[in-house]
Design an enzyme around this catalytic site. Structure first.
Site, PDB file in Angstrom:
ATOM      1  N   LYS A 280      26.685  30.324  52.321  1.00 45.54           N
ATOM      2  CA  LYS A 280      26.783  29.262  51.322  1.00 45.54           C
ATOM      3  C   LYS A 280      26.071  28.007  51.819  1.00 45.54           C
ATOM      4  CE  LYS A 280      31.292  30.444  49.318  1.00 45.54           C
ATOM      5  NZ  LYS A 280      30.820  30.720  47.942  1.00 45.54           N
ATOM      6  N   ARG A 354      35.940  40.408  45.484  1.00 47.28           N
ATOM      7  CA  ARG A 354      36.128  41.657  44.718  1.00 47.28           C
ATOM      8  C   ARG A 354      36.218  42.854  45.645  1.00 47.28           C
ATOM      9  NH1 ARG A 354      30.809  40.392  41.376  1.00 47.28           N
ATOM     10  NH2 ARG A 354      31.474  38.310  42.021  1.00 47.28           N
TER      11      ARG A 354
END
Ligand code: BES
Ligand code: MN
Ligand code: ZN
Length: 503
Positions: A280, A354
């Protein structure tokens, strides 16, 4: 701050501060008119002068001389009567507490439960006011050393004024329930606000185990070797970039009939999400310590359900990992074999939530749940879609989604449904594995849910994306900036309704 119920006339109550609620369009309220009369017309004068109109969360502090036994009157607005509900009441209570913070008052009296609020009982109003006060009283100050302690002192006692006659058992229960909920929310907020250096997956598991034991919830924790033996390849893939080993936290509360299928709650527990090799940007990366807010919400809800003795069987599953880049981290292009047996092409290591949820969903299957709800700070796309005022809900069962939305309206933790049409599944088809972990930029929240759906086949399931609501950068009436504790009250309200309809 100790909250009690009292049956005294507000205008004859001796107190450091009396809190009085006002609707913008209900100035003929008998309490307000009498208050105005006792204050020699100062109230209506303030209204005429434009100092105070009763708009939502507007306040006015008056200091009567000898006209009343109260030393101060704090007026707080709730906006138009027709639009007001329990959430406005909660916010008004929180706003009032915000005004009193740091004033070194000891005993306050609060007349907010006396307000005539459409479609509510006195017990509802007592619960909402107590929740608002307690939630607003929260503060994360454990790392401020002595001389940096904020002027955050709260009134030591608040009496809720609740009409005439003796307090009913319903009212006492509502106050007790508000206390339980506020404590569960505070715990969730504490865990989310805790910095990444402190909260390793192992630390989170210890916190959960300690809190669970105190509430009578059974807690088991799987470590890395046990997860490897189970075959949780997706979860372990995410975890392998960090030296801090993963845990799977499993909570079990049996308040329902023996043999009744449990509700399973699953919460994303990424203690820090740097993105992995798909790193990120530096800006705001610090906020990614909040990536276990779903797990904190599930823990809080399980504790609250147990403390409230809800007649429901409940399983909480919290996969706890850290997502870091390193020489041992997974790479874009890697293929993982999940606990379900489905293989996953990892195209972006930052879509890690996920992956761990996939294994947690499969793990929950062994409890033969009658329904499953997962909660996760899953996608930045959810913030783009809904901002910071609603969480997204998606699922494979319209009645379940509806029930969750109702709980959201009740608690003020609103949900908005996004579609989960089969068309979106195209975006996550992989050429080399059963599924890929990203669907590109369009509809990012939906394709994340479409991914999860593949691991929720055969049971009623809903997914809550709390990316925009778990962390609030601006203080609000019922919490300072930082962790909101979203999900705890929502899930508990949902469980309450479930327990009611199931029995
Ligand atoms: N934890 C983040 C999502 C997030 C972002 C939560 C901002 C709260 C605030 C999640 O793990 C993530 O990084 N998602 C990616 C998915 C993408 C790579 C498909 C995202 O949203 O960018
Ligand atoms: Mn991520
Ligand atoms: Zn994440």
């Amino acid at each position: 701050m100790h909250i009690t119920l009292r049956r005294t006339d507000p205008l004859n109550t001796r107190t450091a501060c009396l809190i009085v609620g006002t609707f913008a369009d209900r100035w003929r309220d008998p309490l307000l008119l009498e208050l105005d009369r006792r204050l020699g017309g100062r109230l209506l004068e303030a209204r005429r002068a434009g100092e105070f109109a009763g708009k939502a969360n507007e306040t006015l502090l008056l200091q009567p001389a000898a006209e009343l036994p109260a030393r101060r009157i704090l007026l707080v607005g709730l906006g138009p009567h027709r639009q007001a509900g329990l959430e406005q009441l909660r916010l008004a209570a929180g706003t009032a507490l915000g005004q009193l913070r740091g004033k070194r008052l000891n005993d306050c009296a609060c007349a907010l439960p006396l307000l005539d609020l459409p479609r509510t009982t006195p017990a509802d109003r007592i619960g909402a006011v107590a929740e608002g006060l307690l939630l607003a009283g929260y503060c994360f100050d454990r790392y401020l050393t002595a001389d940096r302690q904020p002027a955050g002192t709260l009134p030591s006692a608040v009496r809720l004024l609740a009409g005439r006659g003796a307090a009913t058992p319903e009212e006492e229960d509502a106050l007790a329930a508000a206390t339980v909920l506020a404590e569960a929310v505070s715990l969730a907020r504490d865990l989310v606000n805790e910095p990444g250096n402190v909260k390793s997956p192992a630390w989170l598991a210890e916190q959960a185990a300690t809190a669970a034991a105190a509430a009578g919830v059974h807690c088991t924790v799987l470590d890395r070797d046990e997860l490897a033996r189970e075959g949780c390849g997706a979860l372990l893939g995410v975890a392998q970039g960090s030296v801090r080993e993963p845990r799977l936290i499993v909570l079990d509360y049996r308040g329902g009939r023996a043999g009744d299928a449990p509700v399973a709650l699953i919460g994303k527990g990424v203690v820090f999400d740097a993105g992995g090799i798909s790193l990120k940007p530096a800006e705001k990366m610090d906020e990614m310590k909040m990536d276990m807010a779903g797990g904190a919400a599930v823990l809080g809800a399980c504790l609250a359900a147990a403390r409230l003795k809800l007649p429901v069987n409940l399983v909480g599953v919290i996969p706890a990992v850290e997502n870091l880049p390193s020489g041992s981290a997974i790479r874009p292009g890697d293929i993982l074999t999940s606990l379900s047996g489905q293989t996953i092409e990892v195209l972006n290591t930052d879509a890690e939530g996920r992956l761990i949820l996939a294994d947690a969903l499969t793990y929950a299957r062994r409890f033969q749940p009658r329904l499953v709800v997962d909660v996760a700070t899953l996608t930045g796309a959810c913030i783009i879609a809904l901002g910071h005022h609603a969480s997204a809900v998606l699922g494979n069962d319209p009645a379940l989604v509806q029930a969750l939305r109702r709980a959201g309206e009740q608690t003020g933790e609103r949900l908005w449904e996004l579609p989960l049409w089969a068309d979106y599944d195209q975006q996550i088809k992989s050429d080399v594995a059963d599924v890929k972990n990203t669907g590109g930029r369009p509809a990012g929240t939906i394709t994340a849910a479409a991914f999860l759906q593949r691991f929720a086949k055969g049971f009623r399931w809903a997914h809550l994306d709390i990316a925009g609501t778990a962390w609030i950068e601006q203080a609000r009436p019922c919490h300072p900036k930082g962790a909101s504790g979203v999900g705890v009250r929502l899930l508990t309200a949902f469980l309450r309704a479930e327990a009611g309809t199931a029995g």
